[in-house]
Design a protein around this motif. Structure first.
Motif, mmCIF file in Angstrom:
data_model
loop_
_atom_site.group_PDB
_atom_site.id
_atom_site.type_symbol
_atom_site.label_atom_id
_atom_site.label_comp_id
_atom_site.label_asym_id
_atom_site.label_seq_id
_atom_site.Cartn_x
_atom_site.Cartn_y
_atom_site.Cartn_z
ATOM 1 N N ASN A 326 0.682 -1.161 0.340
ATOM 2 C CA ASN A 326 -0.409 -0.049 -0.196
ATOM 3 C C ASN A 326 1.324 1.057 0.269
ATOM 4 N N TYR A 327 1.866 1.024 -0.125
ATOM 5 C CA TYR A 327 2.763 3.055 0.673
ATOM 6 C C TYR A 327 3.394 2.367 -0.710
ATOM 7 N N LEU A 328 4.121 4.383 -1.084
ATOM 8 C CA LEU A 328 5.280 4.376 -1.803
ATOM 9 C C LEU A 328 6.942 3.663 -1.348
ATOM 10 N N CYS A 329 7.215 2.954 -2.630
ATOM 11 C CA CYS A 329 8.392 2.820 -2.238
ATOM 12 C C CYS A 329 9.711 4.046 -2.576
ATOM 13 N N LEU A 330 10.057 3.724 -2.197
ATOM 14 C CA LEU A 330 11.022 4.899 -2.304
ATOM 15 C C LEU A 330 12.310 4.048 -3.400
ATOM 16 N N LEU A 331 12.927 2.722 -3.573
ATOM 17 C CA LEU A 331 13.430 2.638 -4.076
ATOM 18 C C LEU A 331 13.024 2.298 -5.544
ATOM 19 N N ASN A 332 12.015 1.812 -5.550
ATOM 20 C CA ASN A 332 11.245 2.211 -6.845
ATOM 21 C C ASN A 332 11.326 3.137 -7.910
ATOM 22 N N MET A 333 10.172 4.400 -6.462
ATOM 23 C CA MET A 333 10.362 5.560 -7.503
ATOM 24 C C MET A 333 11.585 6.596 -7.964
ATOM 25 N N GLU A 334 12.616 6.090 -6.947
ATOM 26 C CA GLU A 334 14.116 6.014 -7.588
ATOM 27 C C GLU A 334 15.000 5.902 -9.462
ATOM 28 N N ASP A 335 14.221 4.450 -9.220
ATOM 29 C CA ASP A 335 14.298 3.600 -10.882
ATOM 30 C C ASP A 335 13.433 4.245 -11.551
ATOM 31 N N ALA A 336 12.167 4.860 -11.226
ATOM 32 C CA ALA A 336 11.666 5.648 -12.332
ATOM 33 C C ALA A 336 11.930 6.960 -12.691
ATOM 34 N N VAL A 337 12.407 7.009 -11.456
ATOM 35 C CA VAL A 337 13.112 8.959 -11.268
ATOM 36 C C VAL A 337 14.025 8.968 -12.597
ATOM 37 N N ASN A 338 15.072 7.927 -12.253
ATOM 38 C CA ASN A 338 16.769 7.686 -13.345
ATOM 39 C C ASN A 338 16.350 6.999 -14.578
ATOM 40 N N THR A 339 14.886 6.684 -14.771
ATOM 41 C CA THR A 339 14.448 6.179 -16.221
ATOM 42 C C THR A 339 13.927 7.196 -17.302
ATOM 43 N N LEU A 340 13.556 8.476 -16.449
ATOM 44 C CA LEU A 340 12.964 9.358 -17.351
ATOM 45 C C LEU A 340 14.442 10.521 -17.710
ATOM 46 N N ALA A 341 15.018 9.951 -16.302
ATOM 47 C CA ALA A 341 16.140 10.743 -16.708
ATOM 48 C C ALA A 341 16.930 10.706 -17.466
#
Length: 993
Positions: A326-341
């Motif tokens: 149910n919670y925001l996973c910061l590692l998943n978010m890091e992966d998404a940010v790096n992919t976008l960048a």
């Protein structure tokens, strides 16, 4: 709807707006748009207020600049415009609201936004009111700027401007933003670098065992309520009864149990919070309060504001716990940010959505994506994949190996719960934790400290929750998911992290792990490979169904044989009562073809299990090494990996092997077994026409494992609900307390208690439960009416829709429509949405509107003359007091689903009279639905069932004094109108108020 044109105040009398930036349109220059499915109210840039019918609105809007509106996607759907026809970039006030106040709750309608901003909206809202909302948000943004609390917003503005976010120039002009040249453009998205880090604390000592006396419980309740509180008869008696669940237990494995049925309006939430909070304070230990859904968890949390009005104290004292997914996973978010960048031209929509998520992540209290302070409409506005893709929904958490471990929202909540007094959880989490605990202390993380007192609210759902927690599925999707967890993404763009990545640094320093790891990864190739679903359903590379041996993969061969078994054995059900997205059949007798396909798969699973167990043993050996070479963080990480391997792989594979053993040894009759084995197929979301197929094992009585896992850790249990029992003749006013019934007692009330205890599984505990029954304080005979409509054809969607439309219009909105099938809900919604909205009655629907259930209920509660359509989730636990809910319409008698599981359970639990078992469950569902109608002493409402076949023996589901009448549809319309329009009479004098 207003006249076609209406003048606005002169320009010089309107509040000052920020100046426009040359070349970029500003929202104060945009037209304003407010729609229903019948008409659109448009404020043109020239200041004219125009009313346009929906069929002409699209063409009219095409002549105007992008509009100012609330909830763009919903507006588009109401106008019937295709997604590629949307007026982008529109100025959605919800986006600006989220950017300015990311964690403040707001109902996604103009009225809801007005209330969230502290305004008093007019009775009729039209497009010009959106300008007022914009001005208020402008002031809120200015106040933020004056408080210098704009760092996070300023950091995100360059990215949002680059992505073409419509509001970027407006926000920049208010904040007087100056582009920063010292920061990486994506630095604002890297919120994990700025979040607080938890620190370890000393382990909490075991709680004491001091009881709470009934008198103490009453005193605490009075203190919570205060002197001016509404007096609720029976609430103090209820609190007194609950205190027995907090008494010290008499022996190991013998918890104190209280079954407490509290009628609607008793005030049971504060009734059990009073003794629970007192016990927690006196014994320095937590009480876990568990309910059925995330929405109900939030309702309980809101009640605790009365006990702990100070926000800081409440945060330290009360913790809401959910599953990790149910919670925001910061590692998943890091992966998404790096992919976008890394992309030269990132998707503008993805960039805007991720920026908004980052804006929320820096201010959220707990990082809860599902039902927390992230708006339930977030996915509809910015895309469902943005939020759902950030959660750990596949069990890939690497725990101590994660670089964000000490900033992790989940770990924060776990550590806060260690010091909390009250933990608000859900049945699924509680039963999951208890089941792992039953396997041994090694399964309990050091940071998790199990409670000794459990309060189960919505206790009538415990059998259902236990069935979900203790069942086992061997399906193609489950097996493919295990392969993905072990092997990783296998060449796709997925962020899946395989077992080798989780262990690679440990393997580099501990060579003994290499061999079992390699064996696991080799054996995992026997699980369904990417693309298995297409092969199962006859893709280009699929073999003929008659020669399953052509499939090299043994698991795919097994699932193909399982599907063939299902196709041969399943029966055709009435689509009006059975689920159309699911089919099933009994496993036994097992066909020769299925047995032949099972043996290779069984062998493959055993080859996978052996190295998994070896890897765990070698990891445990590292922990037992007397050498102190392991650092504390590394030790914690190894412990977490051991638990993950056992939970995600070993226990699952062991269960699968046991299920396959049943297939290979088809000598059991299936009668009297502990388990029910079913072959079932279900549609796969997002894969039209393709179904997953699997073998599913359920406990015949799921309360047996529930009792088994709870009697060890629990010292006290409360199981409470408004509908623990089937309806029986009313007991004397107040609470009735007692031990288990005498052997010779067979009264109606006694029989209902015996049936309740059988269904809830308390007979599996050593000590019998204490019973408590509190009547509802409401005068249902005066406050309600109940009608059965006798002339609506059952299988005619047009007639059903017409009935709903007439009944909803008779009540002038404020109606909840309940359905036993999603297909019928959608059919009715499609037919009545436009005519209702032409009459000024907005219509919302579960499974139609792209909002979570909690948001839909919030909208329904806020829009006093709206209507809501829903299924089971809206039948139970929805609290909408006052005029917002004055009519409940049930489309047909809510019989239990006639599936194999129900067939086997009623055979076991009610062998002498299966029909009685069906009737009891149905009456309880009717009681739950009727309970939505009256939530306060001055509520009034009508309950309607559109099923002439409803038998009279079910009518005892309704409260005493409620006369149920069988009437025609026209009579029902007349009676609803006259009852709701007539002022309520004074119960003392009988005269109208």
């Amino acid at each position: 709807m207003s006249p076609p044109f209406r003048a606005l105040p002169p320009e010089d009398q309107r509040p000052e707006a920020p100046p426009s930036r040359p070349g970029r349109m500003m929202p104060q220059d945009a037209p304003a748009l407010l729609t229903t499915r019948a008409a659109a109210s448009i404020l043109t840039p020239d200041g004219e207020l125009v009313s346009v019918v929906v069929r002409d609105a699209g063409a009219f809007l095409a002549t105007l600049p992008p509009p100012l509106l609330v909830h763009g996607p919903a507006t588009l759907r109401r106008l019937g415009l295709a997604p590629d026809a949307q007026p982008v970039p529109w100025f959605d006030l919800l986006e600006l609201f989220l950017f300015v106040m990311p964690t403040r709750p707001v109902v996604p309608t103009p009225r809801g936004m007005a209330l969230a901003l502290g305004l008093s909206p007019p009775a009729v809202i039209e497009a010009d009111y959106l300008v007022h909302l914009l001005e208020t948000l402008h002031r809120q943004l200015q106040e933020r700027a004056a408080r210098a609390g704009t760092g996070a917003m300023l950091g995100l503005l360059p990215l949002l401007s680059r992505a073409g976010w419509a509001w970027a120039p407006f926000v920049e002009s208010v904040l007087e933003a100056v582009p920063s040249r010292n920061r990486h453009p994506y630095e604002a998205l890297r919120v994990w670098r700025r979040l607080p880090r938890w620190e370890e604390t000393a382990q909490r000592p075991p709680p004491g065992s001091r009881p709470v006396s009934p008198a103490e419980a009453r005193t605490r309740l009075a203190g919570i309520l205060g002197q001016d509180a509404e007096i609720r008869p029976g609430q103090a008696d209820y609190a007194s009864a609950v205190s027995h669940a907090l008494a010290p237990r008499e022996g190991a494995g013998i918890p104190e149990i209280v079954l407490a049925e509290a009628g609607t309006g008793t005030g049971k939430t504060l009734g059990y919070i009073a003794p629970a909070s007192l016990w927690a304070e006196q014994n320095d230990g937590p009480v876990w309060i568990s309910t059925y859904t995330r929405h109900l968890q939030r309702q309980i949390e809101q009640e605790l504001h009365r006990l702990y009005p100070d926000a800081r104290e409440r945060r330290e004292t009360v913790v809401l716990r959910k599953g990790r997914e149910n919670y925001l996973c910061l590692l998943n978010m890091e992966d998404a940010v790096n992919t976008l960048a890394s992309r030269p031209s990132p998707s503008p929509s993805a960039l805007i959505g991720l920026s908004m998520l980052a804006r929320w992540a820096e201010e959220t209290e707990d990082g809860d994506l599902m039902g927390g302070d992230l708006p339930g409409w977030f996915g509809d506005i910015f895309g469902t994949s943005i939020a759902y893709g950030m959660a750990d929904r596949r069990g890939e958490c690497i725990h101590g190996a994660c670089p964000h471990y000490q900033s992790c929202y989940v770990e924060h909540s776990i550590r806060r719960a260690r010091q909390a007094r009250l933990v608000i959880a859900n049945h699924a989490l509680v039963l999951s934790q208890a089941s792992w605990t039953s396997l041994g202390r090694d399964e309990i993380p050091e940071e998790e400290q199990l409670p000794t007192r459990y309060f189960f609210d919505e206790g009538h759902h415990l059998p259902e929750a236990a069935d979900s927690a203790f069942s086992l599925s061997l399906s193609g999707l489950e097996a493919a998911e295990l392969r993905r967890w072990l092997l990783g993404a296998e060449g796709s763009r997925s962020r899946a992290r395989g077992l080798r990545r989780r262990l690679e640094d440990l393997v580099a320093t501990m060579p003994t792990l290499e061999a079992p790891l390699d064996a696991i990864l080799n054996a995992a190739h026997a699980l369904p490979a990417p693309g298995w679903l297409g092969r199962l359903h006859g893709g280009d590379d699929a073999p003929q169904a008659s020669v399953p041996d052509l499939i090299v993969n043994p698991s795919e061969s097994f699932f193909l044989a399982l599907r063939t078994h299902l196709e041969a054995r399943r029966t055709t059900h009435d689509r009006g009562t059975a689920r159309i997205d699911q089919s099933e059949c009994d496993l036994r007798p097992v066909s020769d073809a299925l047995i032949a396909a099972t043996q290779p798969f069984d062998t493959a699973l055993r080859r996978l299990l052996t190295p998994l167990e070896t890897l765990v043993e070698r990891l445990k050996a590292l922990l037992s090494d007397p050498d102190d070479a392991l650092e504390a963080a590394q030790r914690l990480r190894i412990e977490a990996m051991i638990r993950a391997l056992r939970r995600r792989a070993i226990v699952r594979v062991q269960g699968w092997i046991a299920m396959l053993d049943t297939v290979l040894d088809d000598t059991e009759s299936g009668q009297g077994d502990a388990f029910i084995d079913i072959v079932r197929s279900e549609y796969v979301p997002g894969r039209a026409g393709e179904t997953d197929v699997g073998l599913h094992r359920h406990w015949r009585d799921p309360t047996i494992p529930f009792a088994s896992v709870m009697q060890g850790p629990a010292h006290g249990l409360l199981i409470t609900s408004a509908t623990l029992r089937d309806q029986t003749p009313a007991p004397a006013p107040g609470a009735t307390l007692g031990a288990t019934p005498g052997a010779g007692s067979e009264s109606g009330a006694e029989a209902s208690w015996i049936a309740a205890e059988t269904r809830l599984g308390t007979q599996h505990f050593i000590k019998p439960p204490l019973r408590a029954s509190l009547l509802s304080p409401f005068d249902y005979a005066r406050q309600t009416r109940a009608l059965i409509v006798t002339d609506v054809p059952q299988n005619d969607p047009d007639a059903l829709a017409s009935a709903y439309r007439l009944l909803f219009m008779a009540a002038q909105g404020g109606a909840l429509g309940l359905f036993t099938a999603i297909s019928r809900l959608r059919a009715v919604h499609e037919r009545i949405a436009a005519p209702l909205e032409e009459a000024g009655i907005p219509l919302y629907a579960q499974h139609v509107d792209m909002m979570d259930n909690a948001s839909l209920v919030d909208v329904f509660r806020t829009e006093l003359h709206s209507c809501l359509l829903g299924t089971d989730a809206m039948r139970d636990g929805v609290d909408v007091p006052g005029q917002a809910l004055r009519l409940v319409v049930f489309e047909r008698t809510p019989w239990p689903r006639p599936d194999i599981l129900h067939r086997e359970r009623r055979r076991s639990l009610s062998p002498d009279d299966p029909r009685d078992y069906d009737d009891r469950l149905t009456r309880m569902r009717l009681r739950q639905a009727f309970g939505r109608l009256v939530r306060k002493a001055d509520d009034r409402g009508v309950f309607v069932i559109l099923d002439r076949r409803m038998p009279s023996r079910l009518l005892s589901a309704f409260p005493d004094g409620v006369a149920v009448e069988r009437v025609s549809l026209s009579e029902a319309v007349t009676r609803i109108g006259s009852f709701l329009e007539t002022p309520p009479s004074d119960p003392a004098t009988g005269e109208s108020a």
